[in-house]
Design a protein around this motif. Structure first.
Motif, PDB file in Angstrom:
ATOM      1  N   ASN A 121       0.493  -1.032  -0.156  1.00 36.12           N
ATOM      2  CA  ASN A 121      -0.034   0.463   0.301  1.00 36.12           C
ATOM      3  C   ASN A 121       0.953   0.992   0.000  1.00 36.12           C
ATOM      4  O   ASN A 121       1.156   1.496   1.107  1.00 36.12           O
ATOM      5  N   PRO A 122       1.763   1.790  -1.177  1.00 35.56           N
ATOM      6  CA  PRO A 122       2.745   2.817  -0.993  1.00 35.56           C
ATOM      7  C   PRO A 122       1.962   4.047  -0.761  1.00 35.56           C
ATOM      8  O   PRO A 122       0.627   4.328  -0.716  1.00 35.56           O
ATOM      9  N   ASP A 123       2.884   5.057  -0.806  1.00 36.21           N
ATOM     10  CA  ASP A 123       2.011   5.945  -0.842  1.00 36.21           C
ATOM     11  C   ASP A 123       2.509   6.808  -1.638  1.00 36.21           C
ATOM     12  O   ASP A 123       1.918   8.322  -1.860  1.00 36.21           O
ATOM     13  N   ARG A 124       2.199   6.326  -3.443  1.00 39.10           N
ATOM     14  CA  ARG A 124       1.873   7.237  -4.507  1.00 39.10           C
ATOM     15  C   ARG A 124       1.105   6.306  -5.315  1.00 39.10           C
ATOM     16  O   ARG A 124       1.757   4.733  -5.234  1.00 39.10           O
ATOM     17  N   VAL A 125       0.673   6.063  -6.795  1.00 43.09           N
ATOM     18  CA  VAL A 125       1.015   5.469  -7.057  1.00 43.09           C
ATOM     19  C   VAL A 125       1.668   4.532  -7.997  1.00 43.09           C
ATOM     20  O   VAL A 125       2.484   5.737  -8.596  1.00 43.09           O
ATOM     21  N   VAL A 126       2.068   2.982  -8.252  1.00 43.46           N
ATOM     22  CA  VAL A 126       2.678   2.837  -7.968  1.00 43.46           C
ATOM     23  C   VAL A 126       3.065   1.112  -9.294  1.00 43.46           C
ATOM     24  O   VAL A 126       1.823   0.707  -8.954  1.00 43.46           O
ATOM     25  N   THR A 127       3.307   1.719 -10.502  1.00 45.49           N
ATOM     26  CA  THR A 127       3.165   0.447 -11.229  1.00 45.49           C
ATOM     27  C   THR A 127       4.995  -0.163 -11.422  1.00 45.49           C
ATOM     28  O   THR A 127       5.709  -0.015 -11.867  1.00 45.49           O
ATOM     29  N   SER A 128       4.524  -1.827 -11.161  1.00 49.07           N
ATOM     30  CA  SER A 128       5.391  -2.572 -11.416  1.00 49.07           C
ATOM     31  C   SER A 128       5.199  -3.983 -12.643  1.00 49.07           C
ATOM     32  O   SER A 128       4.049  -4.153 -12.718  1.00 49.07           O
ATOM     33  N   SER A 129       6.820  -3.781 -13.397  1.00 50.92           N
ATOM     34  CA  SER A 129       6.147  -4.720 -14.638  1.00 50.92           C
ATOM     35  C   SER A 129       7.383  -5.524 -13.791  1.00 50.92           C
ATOM     36  O   SER A 129       9.081  -5.854 -14.012  1.00 50.92           O
ATOM     37  N   PHE A 130       6.324  -6.887 -14.389  1.00 51.38           N
ATOM     38  CA  PHE A 130       7.193  -8.318 -15.117  1.00 51.38           C
ATOM     39  C   PHE A 130       7.644  -8.652 -15.971  1.00 51.38           C
ATOM     40  O   PHE A 130       6.669  -9.133 -16.557  1.00 51.38           O
ATOM     41  N   MET A 131       8.918  -8.549 -16.282  1.00 44.55           N
ATOM     42  CA  MET A 131       8.612  -8.989 -17.911  1.00 44.55           C
ATOM     43  C   MET A 131       8.731 -10.315 -17.909  1.00 44.55           C
ATOM     44  O   MET A 131       9.645 -11.095 -17.955  1.00 44.55           O
ATOM     45  N   ASP A 132       8.080 -10.874 -19.242  1.00 43.62           N
ATOM     46  CA  ASP A 132       8.328 -12.001 -19.527  1.00 43.62           C
ATOM     47  C   ASP A 132       7.836 -12.690 -20.750  1.00 43.62           C
ATOM     48  O   ASP A 132       7.439 -11.592 -22.373  1.00 43.62           O
TER      49      ASP A 132
END
Length: 547
Positions: A322-333
């Motif tokens: 639950n971050p303090d800002r919008v976070v987008t994480s990408s997992f390449m595959d």
């Protein structure tokens, strides 16, 4: 950017919020048999029940695809809300009082009693619903007779131009529903433990970006009896500013639900971010970030992690944050074997909520069909300070995005259950905890964070401290890993991996990789944690002040 669940702010028109108020509406008893008889006979139910159908029309999935293709060649036309003020008056309380009439339940098949949702402030767009028998379909004509409502209900003001907002499929005893479609392209099932939680969508467009997210919606449904073990087959027409689509859902209901999803998408416009098999959930806090919430319950979340099985066979666990800002994480595959939002912690003692039972919330696992090619699983985490918002989204983003005028075929299996269907032989993560770094009894450093990860699985049973189990931990630049150690947890066959992260920079986000190894072979899945030091007072001005 949070998605309403109970408070219902707009945008978007959120299925999760509306369903939270509707899920208690149940009905019982009489059916109107549809699938077992020719459509001509189905327009004449019992005398006291009057259900009207439109004229029979030829129907097939190919016909629906052609309709979607034709629509994509035309400008998008948004639905017109005839009386928005009247719809606004059908608020939470007013909608609670609108009850579907049990004698108007329609049988799409022996295991698929269908009931409908009324339009309201939160589900404003009309939806056409047809019943399919053989190669023909007939639209169910809306009538106020489908619902019981108080004489002073604001819904009575729109009855001359009202429509259905969505539908749900009940269990044969009509006491509970097990799948429901309502709002945009949202739908959900109640999983193996019959407790609604997270939801999914047909498609996500431009999620988590600076520009407004686009919400294509299911405008038409065609419901048929299921085949090959499915309780119901549901066809849907998707329409939005950038895309149209023809969907088929083969939905089986048993110990949880398995839905085979097939879709053909036609693009009016190119899109910057295309989410395939999108899932929407809520994560407020758990044992990982208990410091963020002032609440009497130990944990509050619909899901606690993103699980992935890569195309190369690596098993990954990413605990939610639950971050303090919008976070987008990408997992390449490339050609992923599966991914999903899981609710692994299923112990009531860890939630203590006997009202909404977070320990029973369904996990959703996606198994791609066909060649998905290169791309990435994306996870969008949005800050929240309450359980009423859906703040987690996960989906597959293909590397090659369709251009305007192009089409895309997708297919996948969606498994709603108590856990990940294909867990494999490796031990899995059961808890992630953060705390103050350093050693008890000595001055605690202000630039260190302690991480403890618990693993459980048959592969760990019987292993002791002398059996060569090694901690494998790595972090990005600007972070030093200290005091990494692995040991069995006393009184159990589980193991605990512990280490400290020494922060050398003011990085806002730290990505850490960890697992247990023995003789060069992994014993556990790979834990991919994302740590936000600022949430623990360990970054930027807070850390500078402490020094």
């Amino acid at each position: 950017m949070t998605f309403a669940r109970i408070g219902f702010p707009e945008p978007p028109l959120s299925f999760p919020s509306v369903f939270s108020l509707l899920r208690g509406l149940t009905a019982a008893c009489a059916f109107i048999l549809l699938a077992a008889a020719p459509l001509a006979a189905q327009t004449a139910p019992a005398a006291e029940v009057r259900i009207e159908y439109g004229p029979a029309q030829p129907f097939s999935l190919d016909w629906l695809k052609a309709r979607a293709r034709d629509l994509a060649g035309q400008p998008h036309v948004a639905p017109v809300i005839a009386d928005p003020a009247a719809l606004d008056a059908i608020d939470y309380d007013a909608h609670w009082k609108i009850q579907f009439r049990k004698d108007h339940t329609i049988m799409a098949g022996p295991e698929a009693p269908v009931q409908f949702f009324h339009m309201n402030r939160y589900s404003r767009d009309p939806v056409r619903i047809s019943m399919v028998s053989g190669n023909e379909a007939r639209e169910v004509r809306y009538s106020a007779s489908f619902f019981d409502m108080p004489e002073d209900s604001p819904a009575k003001k729109i009855e001359d131009h009202a429509a259905f907002a969505g539908f749900r499929v009940m269990r044969p005893d009509l006491k509970t529903d097990w799948i429901s479609f309502l709002g945009a392209s949202y739908y959900r099932t109640d999983g193996a433990e019959k407790q609604y939680g997270m939801s999914v969508r047909g498609l996500a467009i431009n999620t988590g970006m600076a520009q407004p997210e686009e919400f294509p919606r299911f405008t038409e449904f065609y419901i048929a009896a299921g085949e090959n073990g499915a309780a119901a087959t549901i066809y849907a027409l998707l329409d939005g500013p950038s895309v149209t689509g023809a969907y088929r859902f083969d939905a089986a209901n048993g110990d949880g639900q398995v839905i085979e999803v097939s879709a053909t998408l036609f693009f009016r416009n190119g899109v910057e971010r295309l989410g395939i098999a999108p899932m929407t959930s809520m994560y407020w806090y758990s044992e990982t970030n208990r410091n963020l919430a002032f609440d009497w319950r130990p944990e509050v979340h619909d899901s606690d992690g993103l699980a992935m099985l890569t195309g190369g066979g690596e098993r990954i666990w990413r605990p939610l944050a639950n971050p303090d800002r919008v976070v987008t994480s990408s997992f390449m595959d490339a050609n992923p074997r599966g991914f999903g939002l899981m609710q692994r912690d299923r112990s009531f003692a860890n939630y203590q909520d006997d009202g909404v039972f977070y320990n029973k919330r369904a996990s959703v696992w996606i198994e791609p069909r066909g060649d998905w090619g290169p791309g990435q699983v994306q996870l969008v985490e949005i800050p929240t300070d309450d359980e009423i918002y859906d703040n987690i989204v996960a989906y597959w983003l293909p590397a090659k995005l369709p251009a305007a005028g192009e089409a895309l075929e997708i297919g996948y299996r969606q498994v709603w259950g108590s856990g990940q269907p294909d867990v494999g032989a490796l031990a899995h993560t059961v808890a992630t905890r953060y705390g103050r770094g350093g050693v008890p009894g000595q001055p605690r450093p202000t630039d260190e964070l302690k991480v403890q990860i618990d693993f459980s699985g048959a592969v760990l049973e019987g292993l002791g401290a002398a059996d060569g189990v090694k901690p494998m931990v790595s972090a990005g630049a600007g972070v030093e890993v200290l005091r990494a150690a692995a040991r069995p947890i006393v009184g159990t066959d589980d193991w605990r991996l512990s280490f400290d992260l020494k922060l050398k920079t003011d990085a806002d986000t730290l990505d850490v990789r960890a697992y247990l190894d023995r003789e060069g072979m992994p014993l556990t899945e790979t834990w991919l944690g994302q740590v936000h030091p600022g949430l623990f007072g360990l970054s930027g001005a807070a850390r500078a002040a402490s020094n």
